[in-house]
Design a protein around this motif. Structure first.
Motif, PDB file in Angstrom:
ATOM      1  N   LEU A  60       0.825  -1.206   0.000  1.00  0.00           N
ATOM      2  CA  LEU A  60       0.000   0.000   0.000  1.00  0.00           C
ATOM      3  C   LEU A  60       0.863   1.261   0.000  1.00  0.00           C
ATOM      4  N   PRO A  61       0.436   2.301  -0.701  1.00  0.00           N
ATOM      5  CA  PRO A  61       1.191   3.553  -0.680  1.00  0.00           C
ATOM      6  C   PRO A  61       0.900   4.406   0.564  1.00  0.00           C
ATOM      7  N   HIS A  62      -0.107   4.038   1.339  1.00  0.00           N
ATOM      8  CA  HIS A  62      -0.523   4.822   2.496  1.00  0.00           C
ATOM      9  C   HIS A  62       0.526   4.805   3.605  1.00  0.00           C
ATOM     10  N   ARG A  63       0.601   5.909   4.346  1.00  0.00           N
ATOM     11  CA  ARG A  63       1.480   6.030   5.496  1.00  0.00           C
ATOM     12  C   ARG A  63       0.741   6.784   6.592  1.00  0.00           C
ATOM     13  N   TYR A  64       1.352   6.853   7.764  1.00  0.00           N
ATOM     14  CA  TYR A  64       0.755   7.573   8.877  1.00  0.00           C
ATOM     15  C   TYR A  64       0.354   8.968   8.418  1.00  0.00           C
ATOM     16  N   PRO A  65      -0.812   9.432   8.752  1.00  0.00           N
ATOM     17  CA  PRO A  65      -1.808   8.856   9.658  1.00  0.00           C
ATOM     18  C   PRO A  65      -2.942   8.110   8.947  1.00  0.00           C
ATOM     19  N   ILE A  66      -2.758   7.747   7.677  1.00  0.00           N
ATOM     20  CA  ILE A  66      -3.873   7.162   6.924  1.00  0.00           C
ATOM     21  C   ILE A  66      -3.665   5.687   6.574  1.00  0.00           C
ATOM     22  N   LEU A  67      -2.610   5.048   7.056  1.00  0.00           N
ATOM     23  CA  LEU A  67      -2.462   3.607   6.894  1.00  0.00           C
ATOM     24  C   LEU A  67      -3.316   2.953   7.981  1.00  0.00           C
ATOM     25  N   LEU A  68      -4.385   2.275   7.572  1.00  0.00           N
ATOM     26  CA  LEU A  68      -5.422   1.859   8.518  1.00  0.00           C
ATOM     27  C   LEU A  68      -5.596   0.353   8.637  1.00  0.00           C
ATOM     28  N   VAL A  69      -4.557  -0.404   8.304  1.00  0.00           N
ATOM     29  CA  VAL A  69      -4.585  -1.851   8.526  1.00  0.00           C
ATOM     30  C   VAL A  69      -3.224  -2.248   9.101  1.00  0.00           C
ATOM     31  N   ASP A  70      -3.251  -2.954  10.229  1.00  0.00           N
ATOM     32  CA  ASP A  70      -2.018  -3.340  10.923  1.00  0.00           C
ATOM     33  C   ASP A  70      -1.501  -4.700  10.493  1.00  0.00           C
ATOM     34  N   ARG A  71      -2.405  -5.605  10.159  1.00  0.00           N
ATOM     35  CA  ARG A  71      -1.993  -6.971   9.834  1.00  0.00           C
ATOM     36  C   ARG A  71      -3.084  -7.658   9.017  1.00  0.00           C
ATOM     37  N   ILE A  72      -2.656  -8.528   8.120  1.00  0.00           N
ATOM     38  CA  ILE A  72      -3.567  -9.416   7.394  1.00  0.00           C
ATOM     39  C   ILE A  72      -3.413 -10.796   8.028  1.00  0.00           C
ATOM     40  N   THR A  73      -4.518 -11.356   8.483  1.00  0.00           N
ATOM     41  CA  THR A  73      -4.478 -12.647   9.183  1.00  0.00           C
ATOM     42  C   THR A  73      -4.882 -13.811   8.292  1.00  0.00           C
ATOM     43  N   SER A  74      -5.590 -13.510   7.206  1.00  0.00           N
ATOM     44  CA  SER A  74      -6.047 -14.564   6.303  1.00  0.00           C
ATOM     45  C   SER A  74      -6.244 -13.964   4.920  1.00  0.00           C
ATOM     46  N   LEU A  75      -5.794 -14.705   3.895  1.00  0.00           N
ATOM     47  CA  LEU A  75      -5.973 -14.238   2.532  1.00  0.00           C
ATOM     48  C   LEU A  75      -6.114 -15.445   1.621  1.00  0.00           C
ATOM     49  N   GLU A  76      -7.214 -15.490   0.893  1.00  0.00           N
ATOM     50  CA  GLU A  76      -7.427 -16.508  -0.129  1.00  0.00           C
ATOM     51  C   GLU A  76      -7.540 -15.770  -1.455  1.00  0.00           C
ATOM     52  N   LEU A  77      -6.535 -15.943  -2.304  1.00  0.00           N
ATOM     53  CA  LEU A  77      -6.471 -15.191  -3.558  1.00  0.00           C
ATOM     54  C   LEU A  77      -7.781 -15.258  -4.327  1.00  0.00           C
ATOM     55  N   ASN A  78      -8.200 -14.095  -4.829  1.00  0.00           N
ATOM     56  CA  ASN A  78      -9.416 -13.939  -5.636  1.00  0.00           C
ATOM     57  C   ASN A  78     -10.706 -14.261  -4.880  1.00  0.00           C
ATOM     58  N   LYS A  79     -10.643 -14.467  -3.569  1.00  0.00           N
ATOM     59  CA  LYS A  79     -11.849 -14.835  -2.821  1.00  0.00           C
ATOM     60  C   LYS A  79     -12.104 -13.971  -1.599  1.00  0.00           C
ATOM     61  N   SER A  80     -11.143 -13.922  -0.669  1.00  0.00           N
ATOM     62  CA  SER A  80     -11.415 -13.229   0.590  1.00  0.00           C
ATOM     63  C   SER A  80     -10.129 -12.801   1.282  1.00  0.00           C
TER      64      SER A  80
END
Length: 147
Positions: free
Chosen positions: A11-31
């Motif tokens: 993501l190109p976002h940085r403080y103060p607009i980076l609003l996700v700390d971690r991805i816990t699950s990712l299924e490509l093209n689904k969720s």
């Protein structure tokens, strides 16, 4: 799991607009599932509201969108980060947004998004946000992966 260092490469976002700390699950093209820890140190609480801090709904939507952007990037490019240079996810529309409960400092805001439709560079995602397994917000997001 995708940590903040890898998120910052996607993501190109940085403080103060980076609003996700971690991805816990990712299924490509689904969720995708990720989260943001909400703290009283958020800059937004200086004005929203000083005596009763409430995390703004627009920030919840943006956090969902950023999480969905990670899904779009990873689904489109996989681990080949070199192809992601100069690529951005652009918002096209936000529909059916509903805010069901307040989010406050101390909450862990969990974003869950599912792909409703994906055609070419356009993604339509159903996003839901939760605190302690309670639905706090939802929206249908449409975005485009572009240069």
């Amino acid at each position: 799991m995708i940590d903040i260092e890898e998120i910052s490469k996607i993501l190109p976002h940085r403080y103060p607009i980076l609003l996700v700390d971690r991805i816990t699950s990712l299924e490509l093209n689904k969720s995708v599932e990720g989260y943001k820890n909400i703290t009283i140190n958020e800059q937004i609480f200086l004005g929203h509201f000083p005596t009763k801090p409430i995390y703004p709904g627009v920030m919840i939507i943006e956090g969902m969108a950023q999480t969905g952007g990670i899904l779009a990037y990873k689904s489109s490019f996989g681990e080949d980060a070199t192809n992601m240079d100069n690529k951005l996810v652009y918002f096209m529309s936000i529909d059916k947004a509903k805010f069901r409960s307040m989010v406050k400092p101390g909450d862990k805001l969990v974003y869950k998004l599912e792909v409703l439709k994906h055609k070419g560079k356009v993604w339509v995602l159903q996003g839901k946000s939760f605190v302690d397994d309670k639905l706090v917000a939802e929206a249908e997001l449409k975005a485009m992966l572009g240069d």
